[in-house]
Design a protein around this motif. Sequence first.
Motif, PDB file in Angstrom:
ATOM      1  N   LYS A   1      -0.036  -3.884  14.317  1.00 22.31           N
ATOM      2  CA  LYS A   1       1.088  -3.691  13.401  1.00 22.31           C
ATOM      3  C   LYS A   1       1.256  -4.868  12.447  1.00 22.31           C
ATOM      4  CE  LYS A   1       3.830  -0.631  16.324  1.00 22.31           C
ATOM      5  NZ  LYS A   1       5.106  -0.456  17.055  1.00 22.31           N
ATOM      6  N   ASN A   2       1.009  -6.072  12.934  1.00 14.85           N
ATOM      7  CA  ASN A   2       1.209  -7.244  12.087  1.00 14.85           C
ATOM      8  C   ASN A   2       0.203  -7.318  10.946  1.00 14.85           C
ATOM      9  OD1 ASN A   2       3.376  -8.084  13.624  1.00 14.85           O
ATOM     10  ND2 ASN A   2       2.094  -9.309  14.996  1.00 14.85           N
ATOM     11  N   ASN A   3      -0.956  -6.699  11.141  1.00 20.75           N
ATOM     12  CA  ASN A   3      -2.008  -6.769  10.126  1.00 20.75           C
ATOM     13  C   ASN A   3      -2.119  -5.489   9.291  1.00 20.75           C
ATOM     14  OD1 ASN A   3      -2.788  -9.348  11.016  1.00 20.75           O
ATOM     15  ND2 ASN A   3      -4.004  -8.451  12.656  1.00 20.75           N
ATOM     16  N   THR A   4      -1.093  -4.664   9.340  1.00 19.73           N
ATOM     17  CA  THR A   4      -1.158  -3.369   8.669  1.00 19.73           C
ATOM     18  C   THR A   4      -0.218  -3.326   7.468  1.00 19.73           C
ATOM     19  OG1 THR A   4      -1.656  -2.262  10.759  1.00 19.73           O
ATOM     20  CG2 THR A   4      -0.857  -0.881   8.968  1.00 19.73           C
ATOM     21  N   SER A   5      -0.737  -2.775   6.372  1.00 18.08           N
ATOM     22  CA  SER A   5       0.080  -2.512   5.191  1.00 18.08           C
ATOM     23  C   SER A   5      -0.061  -1.036   4.840  1.00 18.08           C
ATOM     24  CB  SER A   5      -0.373  -3.370   4.004  1.00 18.08           C
ATOM     25  OG  SER A   5      -0.206  -4.745   4.308  1.00 18.08           O
ATOM     26  N   ILE A   6       0.924  -0.515   4.130  1.00 15.47           N
ATOM     27  CA  ILE A   6       0.936   0.911   3.792  1.00 15.47           C
ATOM     28  C   ILE A   6       0.927   1.081   2.278  1.00 15.47           C
ATOM     29  CG2 ILE A   6       2.234   3.076   3.950  1.00 15.47           C
ATOM     30  CD1 ILE A   6       3.506   1.912   6.532  1.00 15.47           C
ATOM     31  N   ILE A   7       0.039   1.950   1.800  1.00 19.95           N
ATOM     32  CA  ILE A   7       0.022   2.346   0.394  1.00 19.95           C
ATOM     33  C   ILE A   7       0.178   3.858   0.355  1.00 19.95           C
ATOM     34  CG2 ILE A   7      -1.324   2.447  -1.744  1.00 19.95           C
ATOM     35  CD1 ILE A   7      -2.778  -0.082  -0.805  1.00 19.95           C
ATOM     36  N   PHE A   8       1.185   4.330  -0.370  1.00 23.41           N
ATOM     37  CA  PHE A   8       1.405   5.765  -0.505  1.00 23.41           C
ATOM     38  C   PHE A   8       0.679   6.290  -1.746  1.00 23.41           C
ATOM     39  CE2 PHE A   8       5.181   4.840   2.150  1.00 23.41           C
ATOM     40  CZ  PHE A   8       5.003   5.828   3.111  1.00 23.41           C
ATOM     41  N   HIS A   9       0.026   7.423  -1.583  1.00 20.46           N
ATOM     42  CA  HIS A   9      -0.712   8.043  -2.678  1.00 20.46           C
ATOM     43  C   HIS A   9      -0.024   9.326  -3.130  1.00 20.46           C
ATOM     44  CE1 HIS A   9      -4.484   5.642  -2.365  1.00 20.46           C
ATOM     45  NE2 HIS A   9      -4.013   5.440  -1.154  1.00 20.46           N
ATOM     46  N   PHE A  10       0.303   9.393  -4.404  1.00 16.16           N
ATOM     47  CA  PHE A  10       0.701  10.664  -5.004  1.00 16.16           C
ATOM     48  C   PHE A  10      -0.588  11.375  -5.423  1.00 16.16           C
ATOM     49  CE2 PHE A  10       4.320   7.864  -5.699  1.00 16.16           C
ATOM     50  CZ  PHE A  10       5.397   8.677  -5.368  1.00 16.16           C
ATOM     51  N   ILE A  11      -0.605  12.696  -5.333  1.00 17.14           N
ATOM     52  CA  ILE A  11      -1.817  13.445  -5.653  1.00 17.14           C
ATOM     53  C   ILE A  11      -1.640  14.230  -6.953  1.00 17.14           C
ATOM     54  CG2 ILE A  11      -3.455  15.195  -4.850  1.00 17.14           C
ATOM     55  CD1 ILE A  11      -3.477  12.576  -3.230  1.00 17.14           C
ATOM     56  N   LYS A  12      -2.556  14.006  -7.889  1.00 21.34           N
ATOM     57  CA  LYS A  12      -2.544  14.755  -9.146  1.00 21.34           C
ATOM     58  C   LYS A  12      -3.027  16.175  -8.873  1.00 21.34           C
ATOM     59  CE  LYS A  12      -3.823  10.473 -11.401  1.00 21.34           C
ATOM     60  NZ  LYS A  12      -4.955   9.673 -11.837  1.00 21.34           N
ATOM     61  N   LYS A  13      -2.333  17.138  -9.455  1.00 20.94           N
ATOM     62  CA  LYS A  13      -2.679  18.541  -9.239  1.00 20.94           C
ATOM     63  C   LYS A  13      -2.707  19.287 -10.566  1.00 20.94           C
ATOM     64  CE  LYS A  13      -0.445  18.694  -4.710  1.00 20.94           C
ATOM     65  NZ  LYS A  13       0.639  19.314  -3.917  1.00 20.94           N
ATOM     66  N   ARG A  14      -3.484  20.340 -10.594  1.00 26.23           N
ATOM     67  CA  ARG A  14      -3.541  21.211 -11.766  1.00 26.23           C
ATOM     68  C   ARG A  14      -2.189  21.878 -11.981  1.00 26.23           C
ATOM     69  NH1 ARG A  14      -8.236  22.864 -13.684  1.00 26.23           N
ATOM     70  NH2 ARG A  14      -9.239  22.580 -11.658  1.00 26.23           N
ATOM     71  N   ASP A  15      -1.817  22.084 -13.239  1.00 24.09           N
ATOM     72  CA  ASP A  15      -0.519  22.685 -13.557  1.00 24.09           C
ATOM     73  C   ASP A  15      -0.607  24.204 -13.418  1.00 24.09           C
ATOM     74  OD1 ASP A  15       2.005  23.237 -14.389  1.00 24.09           O
ATOM     75  OD2 ASP A  15       1.742  22.572 -16.454  1.00 24.09           O
ATOM     76  N   GLN A  47      15.760   0.674   8.965  1.00 22.79           N
ATOM     77  CA  GLN A  47      16.207  -0.559   9.605  1.00 22.79           C
ATOM     78  C   GLN A  47      15.221  -1.092  10.645  1.00 22.79           C
ATOM     79  OE1 GLN A  47      18.967  -2.279   8.552  1.00 22.79           O
ATOM     80  NE2 GLN A  47      18.715  -0.744   6.951  1.00 22.79           N
ATOM     81  N   ASP A  48      14.170  -0.331  10.918  1.00 19.33           N
ATOM     82  CA  ASP A  48      13.144  -0.788  11.863  1.00 19.33           C
ATOM     83  C   ASP A  48      12.456  -2.018  11.275  1.00 19.33           C
ATOM     84  OD1 ASP A  48      11.029  -1.237  13.507  1.00 19.33           O
ATOM     85  OD2 ASP A  48      10.352   0.844  13.589  1.00 19.33           O
ATOM     86  N   LYS A  49      12.688  -3.172  11.861  1.00 25.25           N
ATOM     87  CA  LYS A  49      12.185  -4.428  11.304  1.00 25.25           C
ATOM     88  C   LYS A  49      10.660  -4.456  11.238  1.00 25.25           C
ATOM     89  CE  LYS A  49      16.332  -5.998  10.929  1.00 25.25           C
ATOM     90  NZ  LYS A  49      16.965  -5.979   9.599  1.00 25.25           N
ATOM     91  N   VAL A  50      10.014  -3.647  12.064  1.00 22.48           N
ATOM     92  CA  VAL A  50       8.557  -3.597  12.037  1.00 22.48           C
ATOM     93  C   VAL A  50       8.044  -3.048  10.711  1.00 22.48           C
ATOM     94  CG1 VAL A  50       6.518  -2.570  13.136  1.00 22.48           C
ATOM     95  CG2 VAL A  50       8.431  -3.341  14.544  1.00 22.48           C
ATOM     96  N   LEU A  51       8.829  -2.155  10.091  1.00 24.80           N
ATOM     97  CA  LEU A  51       8.376  -1.502   8.871  1.00 24.80           C
ATOM     98  C   LEU A  51       8.826  -2.197   7.592  1.00 24.80           C
ATOM     99  CD1 LEU A  51       8.997   2.221   9.862  1.00 24.80           C
ATOM    100  CD2 LEU A  51       6.831   1.005   9.798  1.00 24.80           C
TER     101      LEU A  51
END
Length: 201
Positions: A1-15, A47-51
Motif C-alpha cells: 500500500k505504501n508504494n502504490t499510486s492510483i491513476i484514473f483513466h477516462f475512456i474515449k468513445k465513439r459518439d 477519510q481512510d488515511k491509507v487512501l
Amino acid sequence: KNNTSIIFHFIKKRDESFKSENDIRHNALRKEIKEQAFAIHEFRKMQDKVLIGKVVGIDAANSEIYARPEVFAQAFRFLRGNETFQSELERPNDLNITYHVGEDFLDIADGLRAVEEALIFLGLRNGDRLGHALVLGTNVREYYKKRYDTICESKQVILDNLAWLHHKCIRLYGYCPLCGYLETMFHKYFKEMYNVKTREV
C-alpha cells in the motif's frame, strides 16, 4: 500500500448519441464523464488515511478520433482546480494529467488542432504530459505525399479545421490570400452541411 499510486483513466468513445444538429455532440459520454468525475472527487475525499494522496493522476485513453479534448475539459479542470477538502493536511497533492493526443489523427491540421485544444481546454500546465503527440514531429510533406495529397475526413472535421486554420493564419501573418481561400472553403462546407446562407465576414 505504501508504494502504490492510483491513476484514473477516462475512456474515449465513439459518439452514438449525436442524431441531429439539435443534439449536443457526445452528450451521453459527457454525462458519463461527469458522473465519473464526481465519483473520483468523492473517492479522494474519503477519510481512510491509507487512501489520502494515493490518487496522483488522471488520463484519457483510447482512440482520440472518437472524442475531442473538449468532451473531457470540464471534468479535468474540476478535478484539479475546484476541489475542496477539510484541511490542508487532508488535501491530496494536485493531480497530474496525461492526455493522449496527436497520436491518431485524420490529417495534420486535425492533429495539431487536437493538441492545442488539449492544452487550452484541459488547462494543462508544466509537468503535465501529452501522450505520444506524434503529430508534432511529423514531416508534413512526406505525410501528404504518402496519402497522394488527399484528405479523407467528415465535413464537420473539415469545417472545424478550416475555422482553426483561419484563426491561426490571421494571428501569424495578418489577413493574407490564404485567409481568403480558407474563408471561401469554410462557407462552402458550411452551406453544404447546414443548407443555409452564410454572412460574409
